[in-house]
Design a protein around this motif. Structure first.
Motif, PDB file in Angstrom:
ATOM      1  N   ALA A   1      38.967  33.469  41.528  1.00 16.19           N
ATOM      2  CA  ALA A   1      39.785  34.653  41.257  1.00 16.19           C
ATOM      3  C   ALA A   1      40.621  35.019  42.481  1.00 16.19           C
ATOM      4  O   ALA A   1      41.809  35.342  42.361  1.00 16.19           O
ATOM      5  CB  ALA A   1      38.891  35.823  40.857  1.00 16.19           C
ATOM      6  N   SER A   2      40.013  34.942  43.655  1.00 12.11           N
ATOM      7  CA  SER A   2      40.728  35.266  44.890  1.00 12.11           C
ATOM      8  C   SER A   2      41.881  34.303  45.137  1.00 12.11           C
ATOM      9  O   SER A   2      42.955  34.708  45.593  1.00 12.11           O
ATOM     10  CB  SER A   2      39.761  35.238  46.080  1.00 12.11           C
ATOM     11  OG  SER A   2      38.750  36.208  45.937  1.00 12.11           O
ATOM     12  N   MET A   3      41.671  33.020  44.831  1.00  9.80           N
ATOM     13  CA  MET A   3      42.731  32.032  45.008  1.00  9.80           C
ATOM     14  C   MET A   3      43.943  32.371  44.139  1.00  9.80           C
ATOM     15  O   MET A   3      45.093  32.254  44.575  1.00  9.80           O
ATOM     16  CB  MET A   3      42.200  30.633  44.683  1.00  9.80           C
ATOM     17  CG  MET A   3      41.213  30.107  45.709  1.00  9.80           C
ATOM     18  SD  MET A   3      40.337  28.620  45.174  1.00  9.80           S
ATOM     19  CE  MET A   3      41.617  27.371  45.368  1.00  9.80           C
ATOM     20  N   ALA A   4      43.679  32.807  42.916  1.00 10.68           N
ATOM     21  CA  ALA A   4      44.784  33.185  42.021  1.00 10.68           C
ATOM     22  C   ALA A   4      45.489  34.431  42.534  1.00 10.68           C
ATOM     23  O   ALA A   4      46.726  34.503  42.548  1.00 10.68           O
ATOM     24  CB  ALA A   4      44.243  33.420  40.611  1.00 10.68           C
ATOM     25  N   ILE A   5      44.719  35.422  42.975  1.00 11.60           N
ATOM     26  CA  ILE A   5      45.300  36.673  43.471  1.00 11.60           C
ATOM     27  C   ILE A   5      46.142  36.408  44.720  1.00 11.60           C
ATOM     28  O   ILE A   5      47.263  36.918  44.848  1.00 11.60           O
ATOM     29  CB  ILE A   5      44.180  37.691  43.780  1.00 11.60           C
ATOM     30  CG1 ILE A   5      43.518  38.151  42.464  1.00 11.60           C
ATOM     31  CG2 ILE A   5      44.735  38.891  44.542  1.00 11.60           C
ATOM     32  CD1 ILE A   5      42.211  38.877  42.657  1.00 11.60           C
ATOM     33  N   MET A   6      45.625  35.609  45.639  1.00 14.35           N
ATOM     34  CA  MET A   6      46.360  35.302  46.869  1.00 14.35           C
ATOM     35  C   MET A   6      47.632  34.522  46.578  1.00 14.35           C
ATOM     36  O   MET A   6      48.640  34.661  47.277  1.00 14.35           O
ATOM     37  CB  MET A   6      45.469  34.487  47.823  1.00 14.35           C
ATOM     38  CG  MET A   6      44.281  35.278  48.347  1.00 14.35           C
ATOM     39  SD  MET A   6      43.176  34.392  49.487  1.00 14.35           S
ATOM     40  CE  MET A   6      43.212  32.737  48.923  1.00 14.35           C
ATOM     41  N   SER A   7      47.604  33.696  45.530  1.00 11.96           N
ATOM     42  CA  SER A   7      48.778  32.895  45.175  1.00 11.96           C
ATOM     43  C   SER A   7      49.844  33.719  44.471  1.00 11.96           C
ATOM     44  O   SER A   7      50.973  33.266  44.297  1.00 11.96           O
ATOM     45  CB  SER A   7      48.359  31.720  44.265  1.00 11.96           C
ATOM     46  OG  SER A   7      47.424  30.880  44.918  1.00 11.96           O
ATOM     47  N   ASN A   8      49.468  34.918  44.047  1.00 11.52           N
ATOM     48  CA  ASN A   8      50.383  35.783  43.294  1.00 11.52           C
ATOM     49  C   ASN A   8      50.541  37.124  43.998  1.00 11.52           C
ATOM     50  O   ASN A   8      50.708  38.164  43.362  1.00 11.52           O
ATOM     51  CB  ASN A   8      49.820  35.981  41.879  1.00 11.52           C
ATOM     52  CG  ASN A   8      50.877  36.390  40.886  1.00 11.52           C
ATOM     53  OD1 ASN A   8      52.048  36.089  41.060  1.00 11.52           O
ATOM     54  ND2 ASN A   8      50.470  37.091  39.847  1.00 11.52           N
TER      55      ASN A   8
END
Length: 489
Positions: free
Chosen positions: A465-472
């Motif tokens: 989830a953090s990877m997606a948030i950081m990428s967006n």
């Protein structure tokens, strides 16, 4: 004669009962409940409440799909612990079911309109799809002997791909991002308190049974318990709580009042949970995490002060014997000893694996390596060589090709996110929020060399989830996006 009935008036319940079909349904429902209570008594009451709760939950879920996302995060923390008490139930599929229900809720909540999947159209999604494809390819890996281990290890590909899509689709405002942190923080606090209870009062009957069935070999050292809370093991507990400590202490800088107190509390309790776990490798999380944060700040004064503070902690553990009377501190100090026997055993195991995997570029197959593979292939070579490290586990199961692809994905995400924080994002609050997630992930990545933290529950879903948030990250500093989203809702 003029009809005085207002066609816009709601039909009262008594009028609905005049319909024979509704009357029969009501009678059938009452009869079913009565039969259930008479035949099963107390169990029937439990089943009845479960049916009612399930029906209400599904109604709420299909009305607000993000509830499924938060539920998955919560289940992610406790599902393995529940497995110690509830036997012979396929609890391992609970996360899968939750993700499927959330996707269905997402689709049906926008059934009258076409679902816009464009928020998930990101580079990390493409990389996750490639990774999933490689994991599916492992089904035909010539070294793989059974499909059951692959099913048990399916999350390594499927959870990553599908959970980042859910995150892109559902976590698109600062309020939702904060709620995600509140859910995570609440379960982190509960986990630490559970660990404190284990440390002070000892384990309960189910936990003792787990220790008796092999857990004691690694969790009872010289008569002292390595606290594991309701996690899979002490290594995962210590690593995850250290992860929470880093993220929440940094994230607390974005808050005021009670939220700030909450985030600081989660952070402090997280680091305390790391300490009582007795997991030496987990100390790498705060070391690497806070160092990453100091670098992201791009402030020489902050960086110098941070390096000095970390150096003092290093000197405390490496060159002093202060606090050796405390079991947790003494064990943590072992992480700084390069001659530590445990470290030497791990290095020797890596030499053995290097020779074995030299002719196996695709690895031995998902689920075929380490202790967890022994229930499927107790006499196989990879089942009897401890992997310990997350990266060694990936190397053993997916080969050098899989390990290379995995590292490329991790460094791509953390590299691009760091670049955005340092040079693109202007909002200081968004900078701190993204810095917290980046720093926590960096700490877990470093610590995962010593323990299989990154891919285990509950760390894995939080990392994804953090990877997606950081990428967006851009959407969290754009106030117009949040205004438009509120109008749409």
């Amino acid at each position: 004669m003029r009809n005085n009935i207002n066609p816009f008036d709601k039909i009262p319940g008594s009028a609905r009962l005049a319909n024979l079909q509704n009357l029969l349904l009501l009678f059938a429902g009452i009869s079913f409940i009565a039969l259930l209570l008479v035949k099963l008594q107390i169990v029937g009451v439990g089943i009845l409440f479960a049916i009612i709760f399930g029906a209400v939950y599904l109604y709420i879920l299909f009305k607000s799909p993000i509830i499924g996302f938060y539920t998955a995060i919560g289940l992610n923390f406790i599902i393995l612990g529940i497995g110690r008490y509830v036997k012979d139930l396929p609890l391992g599929f609970a996360i899968d079911i939750m993700m499927v229900l959330t996707f269905l809720a997402l689709i049906f909540s926008r059934f009258k309109e076409r679902v816009d999947w464009s928020p998930a159209n990101q580079k990390i999604t493409i990389l996750a799809a490639i990774w999933l494809g490689y994991c599916i390819f492992q089904l035909v890996n010539p070294e793989a002997r059974m499909i059951e281990p692959w099913i048990a290890g399916r999350g390594i590909g499927f959870y990553f791909f599908f959970f980042i899509i859910l995150t892109f689709m559902l976590i698109d405002t600062n309020k939702k991002l904060d709620t995600f942190l509140y859910v995570w923080g609440t379960f982190s606090i509960i986990a630490t308190f559970k660990g404190i209870v284990q440390m002070i009062f000892g384990v309960d009957y189910a936990e003792q049974a787990w220790l008796d069935n092999g857990g004691a070999q690694t969790h009872l050292l010289f008569g002292k318990l390595r606290v594991f809370s309701f996690f899979s093991d002490a290594g995962q507990f210590g690593g995850n709580q250290a992860y929470s400590g880093v993220v929440f202490l940094i994230y607390a800088m974005t808050k005021k009042g009670f939220p700030k107190i909450f985030f600081i509390t989660v952070g402090i309790l997280g680091l305390y949970g790391m300490l009582i776990s007795g997991t030496r490798g987990s100390i790498a999380v705060p070391f690497a995490g806070f160092m990453t944060f100091f670098i992201l700040k791009k402030n020489l004064k902050v960086l110098t002060t941070g390096i000095l503070f970390i150096a003092l902690i290093f000197v405390f553990f490496k060159f002093t014997s202060i606090g050796n009377g405390n079991d947790q501190i003494r064990r943590m100090r072992g992480a700084f000893d390069l001659n530590n026997k445990s470290l030497q055993v791990r290095l020797n195991n890596q030499k053995i694996l290097k020779s074995y995997l030299a002719s196996r570029p695709f690895g031995g197959g998902i689920g075929h390596a380490g202790d967890k593979a022994q229930r499927f292939l107790p006499h196989a070579f990879l089942s009897n060589v401890a992997t310990d490290s997350w990266y060694v586990l990936i190397w053993a199961e997916l080969g050098i090709i899989g390990l290379t692809l995995h590292l490329i994905i991790l460094f791509f995400v953390i590299g691009t996110a760091s670049y955005k924080v340092m040079f693109r994002i202007r909002d200081p609050i968004t900078k701190l929020k993204m810095s917290a997630l980046i720093s926590g992930m960096a700490g877990v990545m470093v610590a995962s060399y010593g323990n299989a933290i990154l891919g285990g529950m509950p760390t894995s879903l939080i990392i994804y989830a953090s990877m997606a948030i950081m990428s967006n990250s851009e959407i969290f500093e754009d106030p117009m996006h949040e205004k438009e989203n509120k109008l749409i809702n």
